[in-house]
Enzyme design. Structure first.
Site, PDB file in Angstrom:
ATOM      1  N   HIS A  59       0.801  -1.176  -0.161  1.00 58.30           N
ATOM      2  CA  HIS A  59       0.172  -0.085  -0.104  1.00 58.30           C
ATOM      3  C   HIS A  59       0.775   1.124   0.063  1.00 58.30           C
ATOM      4  O   HIS A  59       0.288   2.404  -0.081  1.00 58.30           O
ATOM      5  CB  HIS A  59      -1.218   0.110   1.222  1.00 58.30           C
ATOM      6  CG  HIS A  59      -0.364   0.208   2.573  1.00 58.30           C
ATOM      7  ND1 HIS A  59       0.017  -0.816   3.553  1.00 58.30           N
ATOM      8  CD2 HIS A  59      -0.084   1.473   3.071  1.00 58.30           C
ATOM      9  CE1 HIS A  59       0.378  -0.212   4.519  1.00 58.30           C
ATOM     10  NE2 HIS A  59       0.430   1.151   4.325  1.00 58.30           N
ATOM     11  N   ASP A  64       0.163  -7.665   1.386  1.00 56.92           N
ATOM     12  CA  ASP A  64       0.541  -6.246   1.503  1.00 56.92           C
ATOM     13  C   ASP A  64       2.343  -6.077   1.556  1.00 56.92           C
ATOM     14  O   ASP A  64       2.610  -5.539   2.371  1.00 56.92           O
ATOM     15  CB  ASP A  64       0.015  -5.730   2.736  1.00 56.92           C
ATOM     16  CG  ASP A  64       0.179  -3.987   2.778  1.00 56.92           C
ATOM     17  OD1 ASP A  64       0.398  -3.449   1.732  1.00 56.92           O
ATOM     18  OD2 ASP A  64      -0.161  -3.384   3.703  1.00 56.92           O
ATOM     19  N   SER A 117       4.619   2.533   7.934  1.00 57.71           N
ATOM     20  CA  SER A 117       4.199   1.346   7.023  1.00 57.71           C
ATOM     21  C   SER A 117       5.337   1.083   6.116  1.00 57.71           C
ATOM     22  O   SER A 117       6.094   1.699   5.568  1.00 57.71           O
ATOM     23  CB  SER A 117       2.970   1.876   6.263  1.00 57.71           C
ATOM     24  OG  SER A 117       1.985   2.055   6.786  1.00 57.71           O
TER      25      SER A 117
END
Length: 389
Positions: A118, A148, A226
């Site tokens: 992402h 992911d 992230s």
């Protein structure tokens, strides 16, 4: 207190506050604020000096170990900027627009960088920035949106790359110390610490597929973290920081999640080898769980007492499922002939379609598995060779 009384008290408080401010402004009449306190020259001390510094002694052992861990791990953590290219309508020239930022880490000495899918989703380019502020254009090697995970590659001399040591996540314990390094809000090389708060969590990926065995931590994870590493006290990678849970969804509330390193170490080599994940399949399509539940409640079909299962809708021609004799659902003149109910894989019960996907994720194309089936009151076990999707 009634609503009218509460409103009256609030209005009275506001009037008092406004009146106090007006009074202070009137009393000051343009004078400095210090005049209100009667400050005079007698309050000054011409001999004022900086206070003596108190020696602190050695840092605590736990502090030294954290500092050493950060020194060793931080050269492996990078800042990732995802970029889109736009065309200026007036001049037709192309220009780059930063789309977002995230974190990543060095996987090996060949220049592979691992991050979250992402972080780079929807971008046309990506740049990788190291702690020394050197920046490199990155190529996309492959992605696995279901987990992911994304792998980038940069063309850089090997001596500059310091891969993180790889740990394992199958033997983690709640209460273990963990360390997250990343670039929250663009503040690169930020270290946060905490503990493992929970294990075996499940979160949804961007494709709405479930990521299992996720690590929950209270180490602060914020936007920009992230794709960064979650480390154990030995400085080994145990997960990729991937998500937060908060009321606003924009800042840490003490509940962060990381994709476990066992998952990462399973799929990253696949992406480096093939550019995609060769995810294994049985060769069947399945009715959704809600429809199966409705069929059972209406006594259209039955299943073994106390067991779940998933109902086979169709079987792909030439698949391992067809070779094993798994029965599809068929529409006939007399009505519908329902297919097999898959109730177990390798002896472990399959309750839902999620369970089926979870079991398959632990295998590779080419593996053979034992599938327990239920059809018209009888159970049987067949061997199915998994194929790639």
């Amino acid at each position: 207190m009634t609503k009218s009384k509460s409103s009256g008290v609030s209005m009275l408080f506001i009037l008092i506050l406004l009146g106090t401010n007006a009074f202070l402004l009137f009393q000051m009449n343009g004078k400095p604020l210090s005049s209100l306190f009667g400050r005079g020259s007698s309050l000054f001390s011409p001999n004022a000096q900086p206070r003596a510094i108190q020696p602190r002694g050695n840092l605590a052992e736990i502090e030294m170990s954290t500092i050493e861990l950060f020194k060793k791990a931080s050269p492996s953590v990078v800042h990732i900027t995802s970029i889109n290219v736009r065309r200026d309508r007036s001049s037709s020239k192309l220009y780059e627009v930063p789309q977002g930022t995230g974190s990543g880490f060095v996987w090996d000495k060949q220049g592979h960088i691992v991050t979250n899918f992402h972080v780079i989703k929807g971008s046309q380019k990506a740049r990788v920035t190291f702690p020394d502020q050197s920046t490199w254009n990155a190529s996309l090697v492959g992605v696995d949106p279901d987990k992911d995970i994304a792998v980038l590659k940069i063309d850089i001399r090997e001596g500059k790359l310091v891969p993180l040591p790889i740990g394992e996540s199958n033997n983690l314990l709640v209460g273990q110390s963990v360390f997250a390094i990343g670039n929250p809000f663009g503040l690169d090389q930020t270290l946060t610490t905490g503990v493992i708060s929970g294990l075996g969590r499940e979160i949804q990926s961007v494709t709405k597929r479930t990521i299992s065995d996720v690590i929950q931590t209270d180490a602060a994870i914020n936007p920009g973290n992230s794709g960064g590493p979650l480390l154990d006290s030995a400085g080994r990678l145990i997960g990729i920081n991937t998500a937060i849970y908060s009321p606003t969804g924009t800042q840490s509330a003490g509940v962060g999640f990381a994709v476990p390193v066992d998952t990462v170490n399973f799929y990253v080599p696949e992406l480096i080898k093939y550019g995609k994940v060769e995810r294994p399949v049985l060769g069947v399509s399945i009715f959704n769980d809600a429809y199966l539940k409705q069929l059972i409640e209406n006594k259209v079909i039955d299943r073994p007492e106390g067991k779940g299962g998933v109902l086979v809708k169709s079987v792909s021609p030439g698949s391992g499922a067809e070779e094993a004799g798994i029965k599809p659902t068929q529409r006939q003149e007399k009505g519908i002939l329902w297919g097999d109910l898959i109730i177990a894989i390798n002896g472990k019960e399959v309750q839902t379609t999620h369970d089926l996907h979870k079991f398959l994720d632990k295998h590779r194309a080419g593996d053979q598995i034992k599938v327990t089936l239920y059809w018209q009151g009888k159970e049987r076990v067949v061997t199915v060779k998994l194929q790639s999707r």
